[in-house]
Design an enzyme around this catalytic site. Sequence first.
Site, PDB file in Angstrom:
ATOM      1  N   ARG A  51      43.016  47.076  35.652  1.00 62.12           N
ATOM      2  CA  ARG A  51      43.101  48.648  36.065  1.00 62.12           C
ATOM      3  C   ARG A  51      44.403  49.352  35.817  1.00 62.12           C
ATOM      4  O   ARG A  51      44.201  50.363  35.529  1.00 62.12           O
ATOM      5  CB  ARG A  51      42.338  48.885  37.471  1.00 62.12           C
ATOM      6  CG  ARG A  51      41.039  48.910  37.526  1.00 62.12           C
ATOM      7  CD  ARG A  51      40.384  49.368  38.906  1.00 62.12           C
ATOM      8  NE  ARG A  51      41.162  48.597  39.651  1.00 62.12           N
ATOM      9  CZ  ARG A  51      40.649  48.563  41.001  1.00 62.12           C
ATOM     10  NH1 ARG A  51      39.677  49.245  41.509  1.00 62.12           N
ATOM     11  NH2 ARG A  51      41.426  47.765  42.155  1.00 62.12           N
ATOM     12  N   LYS A 147      36.791  30.185  41.499  1.00 64.72           N
ATOM     13  CA  LYS A 147      36.080  30.135  42.961  1.00 64.72           C
ATOM     14  C   LYS A 147      36.521  31.129  43.457  1.00 64.72           C
ATOM     15  O   LYS A 147      37.706  31.717  43.487  1.00 64.72           O
ATOM     16  CB  LYS A 147      36.521  28.552  43.416  1.00 64.72           C
ATOM     17  CG  LYS A 147      37.874  28.871  43.999  1.00 64.72           C
ATOM     18  CD  LYS A 147      38.044  27.505  45.161  1.00 64.72           C
ATOM     19  CE  LYS A 147      39.195  28.027  46.097  1.00 64.72           C
ATOM     20  NZ  LYS A 147      39.642  27.054  47.120  1.00 64.72           N
ATOM     21  N   HIS A 177      40.111  23.866  40.277  1.00 63.76           N
ATOM     22  CA  HIS A 177      41.402  23.450  39.629  1.00 63.76           C
ATOM     23  C   HIS A 177      41.812  21.825  40.029  1.00 63.76           C
ATOM     24  O   HIS A 177      42.469  21.354  39.359  1.00 63.76           O
ATOM     25  CB  HIS A 177      42.649  24.267  40.097  1.00 63.76           C
ATOM     26  CG  HIS A 177      42.945  24.255  41.334  1.00 63.76           C
ATOM     27  ND1 HIS A 177      42.380  24.986  42.298  1.00 63.76           N
ATOM     28  CD2 HIS A 177      43.832  23.571  41.938  1.00 63.76           C
ATOM     29  CE1 HIS A 177      42.973  24.666  43.427  1.00 63.76           C
ATOM     30  NE2 HIS A 177      44.160  23.864  43.084  1.00 63.76           N
ATOM     31  N   LYS A 181      43.709  18.155  37.835  1.00 63.35           N
ATOM     32  CA  LYS A 181      44.940  17.477  38.223  1.00 63.35           C
ATOM     33  C   LYS A 181      45.015  16.016  37.824  1.00 63.35           C
ATOM     34  O   LYS A 181      44.130  15.268  37.508  1.00 63.35           O
ATOM     35  CB  LYS A 181      44.970  17.244  39.878  1.00 63.35           C
ATOM     36  CG  LYS A 181      45.059  18.441  40.800  1.00 63.35           C
ATOM     37  CD  LYS A 181      45.061  18.266  42.013  1.00 63.35           C
ATOM     38  CE  LYS A 181      45.248  19.369  42.932  1.00 63.35           C
ATOM     39  NZ  LYS A 181      46.585  19.765  43.043  1.00 63.35           N
ATOM     40  N   GLU A 215      46.866  20.657  54.643  1.00 61.72           N
ATOM     41  CA  GLU A 215      47.634  21.524  54.272  1.00 61.72           C
ATOM     42  C   GLU A 215      48.584  21.827  55.291  1.00 61.72           C
ATOM     43  O   GLU A 215      48.257  21.691  56.599  1.00 61.72           O
ATOM     44  CB  GLU A 215      47.365  22.766  53.675  1.00 61.72           C
ATOM     45  CG  GLU A 215      46.250  22.568  52.520  1.00 61.72           C
ATOM     46  CD  GLU A 215      45.637  23.985  52.230  1.00 61.72           C
ATOM     47  OE1 GLU A 215      45.975  24.603  51.357  1.00 61.72           O
ATOM     48  OE2 GLU A 215      44.617  24.306  53.004  1.00 61.72           O
ATOM     49  N   ASP A 234      35.527  26.920  51.641  1.00 62.66           N
ATOM     50  CA  ASP A 234      36.935  27.141  50.772  1.00 62.66           C
ATOM     51  C   ASP A 234      37.415  25.696  50.124  1.00 62.66           C
ATOM     52  O   ASP A 234      37.908  25.732  48.978  1.00 62.66           O
ATOM     53  CB  ASP A 234      37.909  27.712  51.436  1.00 62.66           C
ATOM     54  CG  ASP A 234      38.888  28.126  50.803  1.00 62.66           C
ATOM     55  OD1 ASP A 234      38.950  28.852  49.754  1.00 62.66           O
ATOM     56  OD2 ASP A 234      40.330  27.974  50.978  1.00 62.66           O
ATOM     57  N   HIS A 239      36.410  21.296  46.140  1.00 63.34           N
ATOM     58  CA  HIS A 239      37.319  20.258  45.940  1.00 63.34           C
ATOM     59  C   HIS A 239      36.952  19.138  46.339  1.00 63.34           C
ATOM     60  O   HIS A 239      37.014  17.997  45.720  1.00 63.34           O
ATOM     61  CB  HIS A 239      38.870  20.834  46.476  1.00 63.34           C
ATOM     62  CG  HIS A 239      39.330  21.911  46.041  1.00 63.34           C
ATOM     63  ND1 HIS A 239      38.908  22.501  44.800  1.00 63.34           N
ATOM     64  CD2 HIS A 239      39.818  22.784  46.669  1.00 63.34           C
ATOM     65  CE1 HIS A 239      39.522  23.758  44.639  1.00 63.34           C
ATOM     66  NE2 HIS A 239      40.105  23.780  45.820  1.00 63.34           N
ATOM     67  N   LYS A 330      44.100  23.117  57.609  1.00 62.68           N
ATOM     68  CA  LYS A 330      45.752  23.976  57.438  1.00 62.68           C
ATOM     69  C   LYS A 330      46.362  23.823  58.844  1.00 62.68           C
ATOM     70  O   LYS A 330      45.852  23.524  59.702  1.00 62.68           O
ATOM     71  CB  LYS A 330      45.141  25.645  57.493  1.00 62.68           C
ATOM     72  CG  LYS A 330      44.337  25.811  56.176  1.00 62.68           C
ATOM     73  CD  LYS A 330      44.438  27.455  55.865  1.00 62.68           C
ATOM     74  CE  LYS A 330      43.813  27.781  54.751  1.00 62.68           C
ATOM     75  NZ  LYS A 330      44.428  27.161  53.511  1.00 62.68           N
TER      76      LYS A 330
HETATM   77  P1  NAD Z   1      43.829  40.327  43.141  1.00 61.48           P
HETATM   78  O1  NAD Z   1      43.373  40.948  43.924  1.00 61.48           O
HETATM   79  O2  NAD Z   1      45.313  39.815  43.246  1.00 61.48           O
HETATM   80  O3  NAD Z   1      43.705  40.895  41.616  1.00 61.48           O
HETATM   81  C1  NAD Z   1      42.534  41.399  41.123  1.00 61.48           C
HETATM   82  C2  NAD Z   1      42.702  41.849  39.611  1.00 61.48           C
HETATM   83  O4  NAD Z   1      41.335  42.525  39.500  1.00 61.48           O
HETATM   84  C3  NAD Z   1      43.676  43.226  39.528  1.00 61.48           C
HETATM   85  O5  NAD Z   1      44.250  42.702  38.310  1.00 61.48           O
HETATM   86  C4  NAD Z   1      42.929  44.301  39.309  1.00 61.48           C
HETATM   87  O6  NAD Z   1      43.543  45.063  38.642  1.00 61.48           O
HETATM   88  C5  NAD Z   1      41.902  43.720  38.749  1.00 61.48           C
HETATM   89  N1  NAD Z   1      40.570  44.429  38.733  1.00 61.48           N
HETATM   90  C6  NAD Z   1      40.065  45.117  39.958  1.00 61.48           C
HETATM   91  N2  NAD Z   1      39.072  45.843  40.002  1.00 61.48           N
HETATM   92  C7  NAD Z   1      39.001  46.091  38.732  1.00 61.48           C
HETATM   93  C8  NAD Z   1      38.049  46.762  37.758  1.00 61.48           C
HETATM   94  N3  NAD Z   1      37.124  47.679  38.292  1.00 61.48           N
HETATM   95  N4  NAD Z   1      38.214  46.834  36.535  1.00 61.48           N
HETATM   96  C9  NAD Z   1      39.288  45.897  36.072  1.00 61.48           C
HETATM   97  N5  NAD Z   1      39.856  45.067  36.637  1.00 61.48           N
HETATM   98  C10 NAD Z   1      39.803  45.079  37.896  1.00 61.48           C
HETATM   99  O7  NAD Z   1      42.894  38.968  43.063  1.00 61.48           O
HETATM  100  P2  NAD Z   1      43.487  37.480  42.726  1.00 61.48           P
HETATM  101  O8  NAD Z   1      44.082  36.720  43.912  1.00 61.48           O
HETATM  102  O9  NAD Z   1      44.346  37.249  41.423  1.00 61.48           O
HETATM  103  O10 NAD Z   1      42.169  36.629  42.501  1.00 61.48           O
HETATM  104  C11 NAD Z   1      41.222  36.711  41.289  1.00 61.48           C
HETATM  105  C12 NAD Z   1      40.177  36.008  41.242  1.00 61.48           C
HETATM  106  O11 NAD Z   1      40.611  34.565  41.473  1.00 61.48           O
HETATM  107  C13 NAD Z   1      39.343  35.914  42.552  1.00 61.48           C
HETATM  108  O12 NAD Z   1      37.847  35.730  42.502  1.00 61.48           O
HETATM  109  C14 NAD Z   1      39.875  35.071  43.612  1.00 61.48           C
HETATM  110  O13 NAD Z   1      38.847  34.680  44.264  1.00 61.48           O
HETATM  111  C15 NAD Z   1      40.126  33.757  42.572  1.00 61.48           C
HETATM  112  N6  NAD Z   1      41.209  33.068  43.083  1.00 61.48           N
HETATM  113  C16 NAD Z   1      42.354  33.165  43.538  1.00 61.48           C
HETATM  114  C17 NAD Z   1      43.326  32.480  43.847  1.00 61.48           C
HETATM  115  C18 NAD Z   1      44.715  32.814  44.261  1.00 61.48           C
HETATM  116  O14 NAD Z   1      45.481  31.955  44.395  1.00 61.48           O
HETATM  117  N7  NAD Z   1      44.975  33.988  43.939  1.00 61.48           N
HETATM  118  C19 NAD Z   1      42.883  30.997  43.750  1.00 61.48           C
HETATM  119  C20 NAD Z   1      41.645  30.550  43.682  1.00 61.48           C
HETATM  120  C21 NAD Z   1      40.731  31.730  43.337  1.00 61.48           C
END
Ligand code: NAD
Length: 482
Positions: A51, A147, A177, A181, A215, A234, A239, A330
């Site tokens: 966004r 996930k 992920h 590994k 963890e 989770d 996993h 955790k």
């Molecule tokens: P985040 O909140 O940091 O980022 C979300 C992203 O989505 C941002 O780039 C935002 O701009 C974009 N976004 C939000 N609404 C939008 C819209 N309407 N149109 C276009 N883009 C939009 O989230 P994150 O932590 O990066 O996680 C992303 C996904 O990965 C989620 O499904 C989360 O569950 C999964 N995930 C994250 C992690 C992690 O370590 N962060 C680990 C496993 C899974």
Amino acid sequence: MVSRVIPVEPFDLVIFGGTGDLARRKILPSLFRRFIAGQMPDGAQIIGAARAEYDADGYREFVRQSLSEFGPNDASKEVTEAFLNGLGYVAVDAKGTNGWPELASKMRDGHVRAFYFSVAPALFGDLADRLHSYKIALPDSRIVVEKPFGHDLGSAKLLNATLAQHFSEDQIYRIDHYLGKETVQNLMAVRFGNLLFEPLWNAQYIDHVQITVAETVGVDGRGGYYDTSGAMRDMVQNHLMQLLCLIAMEPPAQFDADAVRDEKLKVIRALDPVSPHHTVRGQYSASPDHPDYRAHVGNPRSRTESYVALKTHISNWRWAGTPFYLRTGKRLRARSSEIAVVFKETPHSIFGPEAGSHRNALVIRLQPDEGITMDVTIKEPGPGGMRLIDVPLDMTFAEALGPEVGEVPDAYERLIMDVIRGNQTLFMRGDELEAAWAWTDPIINHWDETKDVPKPYDAGGSGPEDALMLMHRDDRKWREIR
Ligand code: NAD
């Protein structure tokens, strides 16, 4: 022994959520590492789409900072700039029209197209619809989803159905992920590449299997999300169950995506329902430098578990009678993940009762120090009769393979390149994921219905006392977390 890097085909990879936490910490640094390794072909295009209103230069600056924080610290300026030059950015709204025609115009003919949905699952349907209606996705394009894939069977089915409106199963790459590994893949190599283990790999010789993912961190920064999820959703549903499947599955006829996933699915479907007496939940207590779980998530009445241990059985010919114990939590003593396959005692000890009881254990360590250990029984050196001790035959991969092999690649590096190659072996299939929810749902529902309150456990310890009892009752014990 030098690892071989085979460049993939030219590709356009669009990272929806390209400014998010996952993109910053994992996806972009992993792509950079593959670039350094020489796996990216000329002309490969990586496009961030989110966004925020960046122009391409602004996004490159954003990525430069992410790489300096999470990327390799020995990359030269030239290499970093070359990688950044291949990056583009489009501001898109998943729910609107903004940015979509521009994104469509950036796609190149003849390139593999992959779309990484690194956004909240609530946006998956919108992204899929627009990729379709703006004709950005082609019949052989791939989508990658993260996930959590649903929070129960119903929501997972709904997500699968949503994606299936525009994408066939062979276009959908559901990431767990753990499967990327190196040691997890080695689990298959060890089982199916050696004659030694497979004849003993059954209930006749294996006493039990224990899988631990421990963890040291708490819910840091993810409290809001975590409190609606808990350790079962989770960690276990994805996993730990994946690890269980790889340990327990029958040898697939070939190492290809459907053959492997068919066998994993059979394991999940053969899992017995878990008795409530065979589950233990916990919440970490406070320590001098850290709040307790409830304070940490800001919910003083939370009944969500930050620890879970359970015992289950697989009802098939190979495993009838061998329990599988799973635990994850955790704020435990150490960051340590391992699978221990504990063999039975010898049927008769020729050394008499004073030799004690001894069991071989094959231990697959996922972290730290990825490797495999085999506990074997030997004579304690020195005079004084035949005293037996157990010693580990240790194969730490980094040592065994030597320095030329280099760093073990991050799971995301392997998995993203597999997406471009079109190899789904290390990704979860829709039916597999639904079967996993079908097994975990009744356990979680029972906790909800009975308003089960997790037991407190000491931060820095090894989990609630009841989890130790889960094993002791069966005359077994957990391996130490260290
Ligand atoms: P985040 O909140 O940091 O980022 C979300 C992203 O989505 C941002 O780039 C935002 O701009 C974009 N976004 C939000 N609404 C939008 C819209 N309407 N149109 C276009 N883009 C939009 O989230 P994150 O932590 O990066 O996680 C992303 C996904 O990965 C989620 O499904 C989360 O569950 C999964 N995930 C994250 C992690 C992690 O370590 N962060 C680990 C496993 C899974």
